[in-house]
Design a protein around this motif. Structure first.
Motif, PDB file in Angstrom:
ATOM      1  N   GLU A 118       0.800  -1.236   0.044  1.00 51.11           N
ATOM      2  CA  GLU A 118       0.087   0.131   0.060  1.00 51.11           C
ATOM      3  C   GLU A 118       0.854   1.347  -0.015  1.00 51.11           C
ATOM      4  O   GLU A 118       0.682   2.333  -0.408  1.00 51.11           O
ATOM      5  CB  GLU A 118      -0.866   0.007   1.232  1.00 51.11           C
ATOM      6  CG  GLU A 118      -1.919  -0.866   1.253  1.00 51.11           C
ATOM      7  CD  GLU A 118      -1.768  -2.504   1.756  1.00 51.11           C
ATOM      8  OE1 GLU A 118      -0.442  -2.693   1.849  1.00 51.11           O
ATOM      9  OE2 GLU A 118      -2.556  -3.285   1.619  1.00 51.11           O
ATOM     10  N   LEU A 119       1.975   1.191   0.512  1.00 49.22           N
ATOM     11  CA  LEU A 119       3.009   2.342   0.544  1.00 49.22           C
ATOM     12  C   LEU A 119       3.151   2.981  -0.869  1.00 49.22           C
ATOM     13  O   LEU A 119       3.342   4.087  -1.062  1.00 49.22           O
ATOM     14  CB  LEU A 119       4.174   1.984   1.301  1.00 49.22           C
ATOM     15  CG  LEU A 119       4.412   1.923   2.605  1.00 49.22           C
ATOM     16  CD1 LEU A 119       6.010   2.046   2.982  1.00 49.22           C
ATOM     17  CD2 LEU A 119       3.960   3.351   3.143  1.00 49.22           C
ATOM     18  N   PHE A 120       3.106   1.956  -1.932  1.00 48.13           N
ATOM     19  CA  PHE A 120       3.607   2.404  -3.155  1.00 48.13           C
ATOM     20  C   PHE A 120       2.274   2.997  -3.774  1.00 48.13           C
ATOM     21  O   PHE A 120       2.290   3.127  -5.196  1.00 48.13           O
ATOM     22  CB  PHE A 120       4.048   1.089  -4.003  1.00 48.13           C
ATOM     23  CG  PHE A 120       5.291   0.576  -3.210  1.00 48.13           C
ATOM     24  CD1 PHE A 120       6.506   1.051  -3.355  1.00 48.13           C
ATOM     25  CD2 PHE A 120       5.094  -0.427  -2.462  1.00 48.13           C
ATOM     26  CE1 PHE A 120       7.831   0.826  -2.670  1.00 48.13           C
ATOM     27  CE2 PHE A 120       6.255  -0.871  -1.932  1.00 48.13           C
ATOM     28  CZ  PHE A 120       7.615  -0.250  -1.918  1.00 48.13           C
ATOM     29  N   ARG A 121       1.319   3.173  -3.027  1.00 43.91           N
ATOM     30  CA  ARG A 121       0.113   4.083  -3.645  1.00 43.91           C
ATOM     31  C   ARG A 121       0.296   5.633  -3.329  1.00 43.91           C
ATOM     32  O   ARG A 121      -0.216   6.462  -3.865  1.00 43.91           O
ATOM     33  CB  ARG A 121      -1.158   3.695  -2.859  1.00 43.91           C
ATOM     34  CG  ARG A 121      -1.692   2.329  -3.390  1.00 43.91           C
ATOM     35  CD  ARG A 121      -3.248   2.115  -2.823  1.00 43.91           C
ATOM     36  NE  ARG A 121      -3.663   2.811  -1.788  1.00 43.91           N
ATOM     37  CZ  ARG A 121      -4.295   2.054  -0.878  1.00 43.91           C
ATOM     38  NH1 ARG A 121      -4.598   0.757  -1.016  1.00 43.91           N
ATOM     39  NH2 ARG A 121      -4.617   2.675   0.222  1.00 43.91           N
ATOM     40  N   LEU A 122       1.303   5.819  -2.498  1.00 43.38           N
ATOM     41  CA  LEU A 122       1.736   7.320  -2.093  1.00 43.38           C
ATOM     42  C   LEU A 122       2.290   7.921  -3.206  1.00 43.38           C
ATOM     43  O   LEU A 122       3.631   8.369  -3.410  1.00 43.38           O
ATOM     44  CB  LEU A 122       2.537   7.230  -0.968  1.00 43.38           C
ATOM     45  CG  LEU A 122       2.051   6.450   0.171  1.00 43.38           C
ATOM     46  CD1 LEU A 122       2.992   6.616   1.481  1.00 43.38           C
ATOM     47  CD2 LEU A 122       0.607   7.376   0.678  1.00 43.38           C
ATOM     48  N   ARG A 123       1.704   8.372  -4.228  1.00 46.77           N
ATOM     49  CA  ARG A 123       2.218   8.824  -5.743  1.00 46.77           C
ATOM     50  C   ARG A 123       2.830  10.238  -5.426  1.00 46.77           C
ATOM     51  O   ARG A 123       3.454  10.722  -6.373  1.00 46.77           O
ATOM     52  CB  ARG A 123       1.110   8.875  -6.560  1.00 46.77           C
ATOM     53  CG  ARG A 123       0.339   7.559  -6.979  1.00 46.77           C
ATOM     54  CD  ARG A 123       1.406   6.671  -7.503  1.00 46.77           C
ATOM     55  NE  ARG A 123       0.934   5.223  -7.177  1.00 46.77           N
ATOM     56  CZ  ARG A 123       0.236   4.710  -8.058  1.00 46.77           C
ATOM     57  NH1 ARG A 123      -0.236   5.161  -9.241  1.00 46.77           N
ATOM     58  NH2 ARG A 123      -0.333   3.524  -7.614  1.00 46.77           N
ATOM     59  N   ARG A 124       2.687  10.957  -4.259  1.00 44.98           N
ATOM     60  CA  ARG A 124       3.355  12.407  -4.375  1.00 44.98           C
ATOM     61  C   ARG A 124       4.718  12.142  -3.512  1.00 44.98           C
ATOM     62  O   ARG A 124       5.340  13.182  -3.299  1.00 44.98           O
ATOM     63  CB  ARG A 124       2.487  13.350  -3.421  1.00 44.98           C
ATOM     64  CG  ARG A 124       1.083  13.650  -4.366  1.00 44.98           C
ATOM     65  CD  ARG A 124       0.408  14.630  -3.343  1.00 44.98           C
ATOM     66  NE  ARG A 124      -0.577  15.181  -4.311  1.00 44.98           N
ATOM     67  CZ  ARG A 124      -1.718  14.678  -4.404  1.00 44.98           C
ATOM     68  NH1 ARG A 124      -2.054  13.383  -4.094  1.00 44.98           N
ATOM     69  NH2 ARG A 124      -2.684  15.214  -5.127  1.00 44.98           N
ATOM     70  N   LEU A 125       5.064  10.843  -3.173  1.00 41.88           N
ATOM     71  CA  LEU A 125       6.193  10.881  -2.317  1.00 41.88           C
ATOM     72  C   LEU A 125       7.380  11.232  -3.096  1.00 41.88           C
ATOM     73  O   LEU A 125       7.620  10.916  -4.027  1.00 41.88           O
ATOM     74  CB  LEU A 125       6.168   9.343  -2.029  1.00 41.88           C
ATOM     75  CG  LEU A 125       6.810   8.971  -0.503  1.00 41.88           C
ATOM     76  CD1 LEU A 125       6.152   9.623   0.499  1.00 41.88           C
ATOM     77  CD2 LEU A 125       6.771   7.453  -0.333  1.00 41.88           C
ATOM     78  N   LYS A 126       8.324  12.039  -2.257  1.00 40.95           N
ATOM     79  CA  LYS A 126       9.475  12.630  -2.712  1.00 40.95           C
ATOM     80  C   LYS A 126      10.629  11.858  -2.027  1.00 40.95           C
ATOM     81  O   LYS A 126      11.842  11.911  -2.929  1.00 40.95           O
ATOM     82  CB  LYS A 126       9.710  14.063  -2.989  1.00 40.95           C
ATOM     83  CG  LYS A 126       8.536  14.803  -3.969  1.00 40.95           C
ATOM     84  CD  LYS A 126       8.792  16.268  -4.064  1.00 40.95           C
ATOM     85  CE  LYS A 126       8.046  16.808  -5.310  1.00 40.95           C
ATOM     86  NZ  LYS A 126       7.989  18.201  -5.301  1.00 40.95           N
ATOM     87  N   ILE A 127      10.405  11.796  -0.836  1.00 42.02           N
ATOM     88  CA  ILE A 127      11.556  10.980  -0.105  1.00 42.02           C
ATOM     89  C   ILE A 127      10.996   9.961   0.805  1.00 42.02           C
ATOM     90  O   ILE A 127      10.167  10.113   1.377  1.00 42.02           O
ATOM     91  CB  ILE A 127      11.909  12.222   1.022  1.00 42.02           C
ATOM     92  CG1 ILE A 127      12.452  13.707   0.269  1.00 42.02           C
ATOM     93  CG2 ILE A 127      13.007  11.686   1.812  1.00 42.02           C
ATOM     94  CD1 ILE A 127      12.832  14.521   1.167  1.00 42.02           C
ATOM     95  N   LEU A 128      11.677   8.766   0.630  1.00 44.28           N
ATOM     96  CA  LEU A 128      11.387   7.482   1.141  1.00 44.28           C
ATOM     97  C   LEU A 128      12.706   7.247   2.056  1.00 44.28           C
ATOM     98  O   LEU A 128      13.810   6.660   1.470  1.00 44.28           O
ATOM     99  CB  LEU A 128      10.736   6.592   0.435  1.00 44.28           C
ATOM    100  CG  LEU A 128      10.664   5.153   0.976  1.00 44.28           C
ATOM    101  CD1 LEU A 128       9.535   5.447   2.183  1.00 44.28           C
ATOM    102  CD2 LEU A 128       9.951   4.085   0.003  1.00 44.28           C
ATOM    103  N   HIS A 129      12.673   7.400   3.265  1.00 44.02           N
ATOM    104  CA  HIS A 129      14.047   7.176   4.024  1.00 44.02           C
ATOM    105  C   HIS A 129      13.914   5.954   5.026  1.00 44.02           C
ATOM    106  O   HIS A 129      12.969   6.434   6.095  1.00 44.02           O
ATOM    107  CB  HIS A 129      14.569   8.349   4.638  1.00 44.02           C
ATOM    108  CG  HIS A 129      15.987   8.396   4.920  1.00 44.02           C
ATOM    109  ND1 HIS A 129      16.845   9.510   5.241  1.00 44.02           N
ATOM    110  CD2 HIS A 129      16.781   7.208   5.035  1.00 44.02           C
ATOM    111  CE1 HIS A 129      17.993   8.983   5.482  1.00 44.02           C
ATOM    112  NE2 HIS A 129      18.078   7.745   5.304  1.00 44.02           N
ATOM    113  N   ILE A 130      14.215   4.929   4.885  1.00 38.91           N
ATOM    114  CA  ILE A 130      13.984   3.874   6.048  1.00 38.91           C
ATOM    115  C   ILE A 130      14.975   2.964   6.086  1.00 38.91           C
ATOM    116  O   ILE A 130      14.860   2.051   6.700  1.00 38.91           O
ATOM    117  CB  ILE A 130      12.905   2.802   5.517  1.00 38.91           C
ATOM    118  CG1 ILE A 130      12.924   2.360   3.967  1.00 38.91           C
ATOM    119  CG2 ILE A 130      11.333   3.568   5.518  1.00 38.91           C
ATOM    120  CD1 ILE A 130      12.103   1.148   3.811  1.00 38.91           C
ATOM    121  N   SER A 131      16.060   3.630   5.946  1.00 33.77           N
ATOM    122  CA  SER A 131      17.509   2.844   6.123  1.00 33.77           C
ATOM    123  C   SER A 131      17.888   2.722   7.618  1.00 33.77           C
ATOM    124  O   SER A 131      17.068   3.454   8.521  1.00 33.77           O
ATOM    125  CB  SER A 131      18.591   3.699   5.617  1.00 33.77           C
ATOM    126  OG  SER A 131      18.729   4.904   5.872  1.00 33.77           O
TER     127      SER A 131
END
Ligand SMILES: *[C@@H]1O[C@H](CO)[C@@H](O)[C@H](O)[C@H]1NC(C)=O
Ligand SMILES: *[C@@H]1O[C@H](CO)[C@@H](O)[C@H](O)[C@H]1NC(C)=O
Ligand SMILES: *[C@@H]1O[C@H](CO)[C@@H](O)[C@H](O)[C@H]1NC(C)=O
Ligand SMILES: *[C@@H]1O[C@H](CO)[C@@H](O)[C@H](O)[C@H]1NC(C)=O
Ligand SMILES: *[C@@H]1O[C@H](CO)[C@@H](O)[C@H](O)[C@H]1NC(C)=O
Ligand SMILES: *[C@@H]1O[C@H](CO)[C@@H](O)[C@H](O)[C@H]1NC(C)=O
Length: 213
Positions: A118-131
């Motif tokens: 479902e996270l990949f529905r966030l079409r406006r996402l510019k920064i995904l930081h989960i390291s």
């Protein structure tokens, strides 16, 4: 003779009503954002600094919750930034309902399990930081749907499997970090199509195949 104009009027009226009803049923608002964040909180099993325990309370607007900011234009959640907080748990699929989310930063916690698709529905996402977490499993091909993504950091987790060809769709991506995981297989040629890419770190994985760049 049939009165065409009255038929058209009724037709447009019923379309209009459906439009409003359908909109009400589908439109997400700040209440949706609140329930998404509460669902996220409910799957956090350890919060040693009590960051969310008292602060994320329905007695105040989500826009005042620690780690949350809203945008002025839509009044919806714009960023969720909870780094270095020793949070443990899994990530709720309900985060996918934060439809105006631009920044998701959970760096350096102990989130585990698989990334919800479902996270990949966030079409406006510019920064995904989960390291610096404990995520495992594959990185879904739906990653390529995040077409606005500029910074993607997945390093120091336990991600495995191949990098999907779809990564080549991330034409805005400037930085890609997947170092220190358990990724394998060839590095897809489509990476050559990512014309905005300035920095890439794939170190310490099990990639194989011929080097093409
Ligand atoms: C959000 O939408 C729901 C229906 O989908 C509605 O009941 C609720 O009042 C709305 N909340 C706000 C703050 O607009
Ligand atoms: C939650 O934390 C924010 C930021 O530290 C603070 O401004 C706010 O007042 C806190 N809310 C509650 C209910 O404690
Ligand atoms: C992670 O966060 C802890 C504090 O919660 C800090 O001590 C540590 O240096 C951080 N590590 C990284 C890699 O940022
Ligand atoms: C939000 O997301 C979850 C899971 O993806 C879903 O079950 C839920 O109905 C969604 N909608 C709202 C309005 O919370
Ligand atoms: C990855 O998995 C191994 C073995 O299960 C574990 O020892 C290690 O701590 C994990 N690393 C991370 C970053 O989650
Ligand atoms: C790169 O993109 C172009 C145009 O979208 C496409 O025709 C080509 O097949 C792509 N190359 C790779 C290696 O994906």
């Amino acid at each position: 003779m049939v009165d065409l104009s009255s038929h058209l009027f009724l037709l447009s009226l019923s379309l209009h009503c459906c439009f409003i009803a359908c909109l009400a049923a589908n439109t997400k608002n700040i209440t949706t954002d609140q329930s998404a964040l509460l669902a996220f909180k409910s799957l956090i099993t350890s919060d040693p600094y009590d960051v969310l325990a008292n602060n994320w309370s329905t007695s105040s607007s989500v826009c005042n919750w620690v780690g949350v900011t809203c945008d002025e234009r839509h009044g919806r959640v714009h960023s969720l930034i909870l780094l270095n907080m020793c949070l443990r748990g899994t990530v709720s699929p309900n985060l996918g309902n934060l439809s105006f989310l631009v920044i998701l930063d959970l760096k350096n916690n102990s989130f585990g399990g698989q990334l919800p698709t479902e996270l990949f529905r966030l079409r406006r996402l510019k920064i995904l930081h989960i390291s610096y977490n404990e995520f495992e499993g594959g990185i879904p091909a739906a990653l390529g749907d995040l077409s606005q993504l500029e910074y993607l950091y997945l390093g120091v987790n336990n991600f495995s499997g191949f990098i999907s060809q779809s990564i080549g769709n991330l034409h805005q991506l400037k930085e890609l970090g997947i170092g220190r995981n358990k990724m394998s297989g060839p590095i897809p040629q489509t990476i050559l199509n990512m014309s905005s890419l300035e920095h890439i770190n794939l170190a310490v994985n099990y990639f194989s195949g011929t080097r093409t760049f």
